[in-house]
Design a protein around this motif. Structure first.
Motif, PDB file in Angstrom:
ATOM      1  N   ASP A 118       0.853  -1.181  -0.184  1.00 33.12           N
ATOM      2  CA  ASP A 118       0.026   0.146  -0.045  1.00 33.12           C
ATOM      3  C   ASP A 118       0.835   1.294  -0.031  1.00 33.12           C
ATOM      4  O   ASP A 118       0.714   2.190  -0.837  1.00 33.12           O
ATOM      5  CB  ASP A 118      -0.819  -0.021   1.233  1.00 33.12           C
ATOM      6  N   ALA A 119       1.870   1.459   0.833  1.00 29.80           N
ATOM      7  CA  ALA A 119       2.922   2.364   0.790  1.00 29.80           C
ATOM      8  C   ALA A 119       3.422   2.752  -0.394  1.00 29.80           C
ATOM      9  O   ALA A 119       3.586   3.762  -0.953  1.00 29.80           O
ATOM     10  CB  ALA A 119       3.606   2.427   1.925  1.00 29.80           C
ATOM     11  N   ALA A 120       3.987   1.623  -0.984  1.00 35.61           N
ATOM     12  CA  ALA A 120       4.522   1.698  -2.412  1.00 35.61           C
ATOM     13  C   ALA A 120       3.964   2.231  -3.516  1.00 35.61           C
ATOM     14  O   ALA A 120       4.242   3.067  -4.311  1.00 35.61           O
ATOM     15  CB  ALA A 120       5.221   0.379  -3.092  1.00 35.61           C
ATOM     16  N   ALA A 121       2.377   1.763  -3.311  1.00 35.81           N
ATOM     17  CA  ALA A 121       1.391   2.329  -4.316  1.00 35.81           C
ATOM     18  C   ALA A 121       1.097   3.937  -4.286  1.00 35.81           C
ATOM     19  O   ALA A 121       1.084   4.524  -5.010  1.00 35.81           O
ATOM     20  CB  ALA A 121       0.197   1.489  -4.213  1.00 35.81           C
ATOM     21  N   GLU A 122       0.923   4.225  -2.838  1.00 31.95           N
ATOM     22  CA  GLU A 122       0.652   5.474  -2.467  1.00 31.95           C
ATOM     23  C   GLU A 122       1.539   6.452  -2.920  1.00 31.95           C
ATOM     24  O   GLU A 122       1.636   7.753  -3.374  1.00 31.95           O
ATOM     25  CB  GLU A 122       0.420   5.676  -0.876  1.00 31.95           C
ATOM     26  N   HIS A 123       2.929   6.131  -2.756  1.00 33.30           N
ATOM     27  CA  HIS A 123       4.049   7.265  -3.064  1.00 33.30           C
ATOM     28  C   HIS A 123       4.629   6.733  -4.500  1.00 33.30           C
ATOM     29  O   HIS A 123       5.756   7.628  -4.703  1.00 33.30           O
ATOM     30  CB  HIS A 123       5.318   6.947  -2.012  1.00 33.30           C
ATOM     31  N   LYS A 124       4.266   5.888  -5.148  1.00 35.60           N
ATOM     32  CA  LYS A 124       4.559   5.559  -6.570  1.00 35.60           C
ATOM     33  C   LYS A 124       6.136   5.371  -6.697  1.00 35.60           C
ATOM     34  O   LYS A 124       6.599   5.821  -7.349  1.00 35.60           O
ATOM     35  CB  LYS A 124       4.331   6.888  -7.406  1.00 35.60           C
ATOM     36  N   VAL A 125       6.606   4.425  -5.773  1.00 40.09           N
ATOM     37  CA  VAL A 125       7.821   3.925  -5.882  1.00 40.09           C
ATOM     38  C   VAL A 125       8.109   2.630  -5.822  1.00 40.09           C
ATOM     39  O   VAL A 125       7.165   1.885  -5.683  1.00 40.09           O
ATOM     40  CB  VAL A 125       8.753   4.534  -4.389  1.00 40.09           C
ATOM     41  N   LEU A 126       9.258   2.058  -6.191  1.00 38.06           N
ATOM     42  CA  LEU A 126       9.625   0.669  -6.323  1.00 38.06           C
ATOM     43  C   LEU A 126       9.807   0.133  -5.325  1.00 38.06           C
ATOM     44  O   LEU A 126      10.977   0.834  -4.639  1.00 38.06           O
ATOM     45  CB  LEU A 126      10.653   0.548  -7.538  1.00 38.06           C
ATOM     46  N   VAL A 127       9.402  -0.901  -4.698  1.00 40.65           N
ATOM     47  CA  VAL A 127       9.767  -1.623  -3.755  1.00 40.65           C
ATOM     48  C   VAL A 127      10.157  -3.195  -4.284  1.00 40.65           C
ATOM     49  O   VAL A 127       9.261  -3.989  -4.821  1.00 40.65           O
ATOM     50  CB  VAL A 127       8.847  -1.828  -2.666  1.00 40.65           C
ATOM     51  N   GLN A 128      11.294  -3.493  -4.006  1.00 39.62           N
ATOM     52  CA  GLN A 128      11.667  -5.032  -4.575  1.00 39.62           C
ATOM     53  C   GLN A 128      12.417  -5.809  -3.376  1.00 39.62           C
ATOM     54  O   GLN A 128      12.999  -5.037  -2.717  1.00 39.62           O
ATOM     55  CB  GLN A 128      12.715  -4.592  -5.698  1.00 39.62           C
TER      56      GLN A 128
END
Length: 454
Positions: A182-192
């Protein structure tokens, strides 16, 4: 000076208000065209190769993360570098070690460019917050810290607008995994997730061949660490994590990756052995070896049939020709595959170290003509792929979702976390099976975990 100490600690917050050199923030819709900075979080074995006041006695005495980032910087793919631990009093020794095993060994590798956090006279478990604040949106964060710290550190970096790479397991529970999604989607960043076995050419080829072997039937994996490695892990072993989270995470992910959209895990039961780790660690009770027995349900063309898997990991193995045994067997309804990643047909023997099986496909610390030459190792490419993806996103040529098919993103690794958590819960419940619950008959993303009543 060996690695620039973050002497500006007291003014780091004001420095954080300005952008990293050469970068532009994405927060207001601007595009970052310069190479991103990178903050390494964690100063242990995998990052620096320095453990317990000395070089690690494993196959990672040079560290991996630090050397990779320094090389990526030398190649123009990364800019500013930072490294953050919790105990600044250990950093002078860490910097000296990195100079000794990196700066004095490889031409063109200069550890002194790395800024370290916290200051040398500061002990601060929350140092990651100020370190992240000193970097900009669009920069990279690489997290190699104890498992129970991943969520808090990752969220701080995500909320800063940084792209985040987290060692496996990214978190220990399905609930926490969804928080990161959810946080990655909200802030539009890549989490790998740093799952480097996906980048092993043999594993990648096997994954592709498995697609033609019909519905899933059986998978069996084993991975180990020698018992002396418990001395390296004593700060967290059995306290904040276990051997299944640490090692089963590799092959659980590989198997999940092979089955994406074709089959899903539905029931997890865990078994364990004890006795060695308890005695070695003294005041900690933890399992020596853990096996996860998982029932799988085939979907699509295989609907109506089932498969099962056994994932085993141990940290009480004897010293042998390899640091880590790692092998697996896969059976589909139309064929089978077997891989021994630890033994690639390449052996050597020395008077000092005896007989060894060597795997430079993973990591190659031996210099070539004085220069680091491990750029083609899968232990390197897993980091490089993340940095390149972050640059593509920053430049506006891609979005984080574009990498769901090619990289182990946080959104495509949910089932692995669910299996690992269900295994831990099964052990804590005396071996009772745990059921993974889905929203529909064909859905592959688990919603929750329940104790099975069957």
């Amino acid at each position: 000076a060996i690695l620039a100490n973050a002497a500006y600690w007291s003014c780091a917050l004001s420095a954080a208000m300005t952008e990293s050199a050469g970068s532009k923030s994405q927060e207001n819709g601007s595009i970052q065209t310069e190479r991103p900075g990178c903050l390494m979080l964690g100063t242990g074995e995998y990052t620096t190769g320095f453990v317990g006041g000395a070089a690690s006695n494993s196959d990672k005495s040079t560290g991996v993360v630090g050397l990779v980032c320094l090389d990526l910087r030398a190649r123009g793919k990364l800019g500013r570098l930072g490294m953050c631990g919790t105990n600044g009093k250990k950093l002078p020794q860490t910097r000296a070690h990195m100079q000794r095993v990196l700066g004095d060994v490889y031409d063109g590798i200069d550890p002194s460019v790395i800024e370290t956090f916290p200051a040398d006279d500061v002990v601060d478990p929350q140092a990651f917050r100020l370190a992240a604040a000193a970097f900009s949106a669009g920069d990279c964060a690489i997290i190699f810290t104890p498992d129970d710290t991943h969520l808090e550190i990752a969220l701080a970096c995500i909320r800063r607008g940084m792209h985040v790479l987290i060692t496996k397991p990214p978190v220990k529970t399905l609930v926490e995994h969804r928080q990161l999604m959810d946080a990655a989607a909200e802030h539009k960043v890549l989490v790998q997730v740093e799952l480097h076995k996906r980048f092993d050419p043999i594993y990648a080829d096997a994954r592709d061949r498995i697609q033609n072997l019909g519905p899933f039937s059986f998978f069996n994996s084993y991975m180990s660490q020698p018992k002396h490695q418990l001395d390296t892990f004593k700060a967290w072993a059995g306290k904040s994590s276990d051997i299944s989270y640490y090692l089963n995470s590799h092959h659980v992910d590989f198997h999940v990756w092979t089955q994406h959209g074709r089959s899903r895990p539905i029931l997890v039961t865990a078994l364990s052995s004890t006795g060695v780790a308890d005695a070695r660690l003294g005041d900690v009770q933890t399992e020596d070896t853990i096996t996860l027995a998982v029932q799988w349900q085939n979907l699509g063309a295989g609907a109506g049939s089932t498969g099962h898997a056994l994932y085993s990991s141990s940290w009480v193995a004897p010293k042998s020709d390899v640091h880590s045994q790692q092998r697996w067997f896969y059976m589909g309804q139309c064929g089978e595959v077997s891989v021994d990643q630890a033994h690639r047909g390449y052996t050597m023997a020395t008077d000092k170290d005896g007989f060894a099986s060597v795997n430079p496909l993973f990591w190659k610390p031996a210099p070539t003509n004085g220069r680091f030459a491990g750029q083609r190792c899968y232990g390197y490419t897993s980091f490089e792929s993340f940095v390149e993806a972050a640059h593509e996103i920053n430049s506006g040529r891609a979005t984080p979702a574009d990498f769901d098919d090619s990289l182990p993103t946080i959104g495509t690794t949910v089932a692995s976390t669910a299996i690992l958590e269900a295994g831990r819960r099964s052990l804590d419940a005396g071996g009772r099976p745990m059921r993974l619950v889905y929203s529909g008959n064909e859905d592959v993303v688990p919603l929750r975990i329940e104790e099975s009543q069957a």
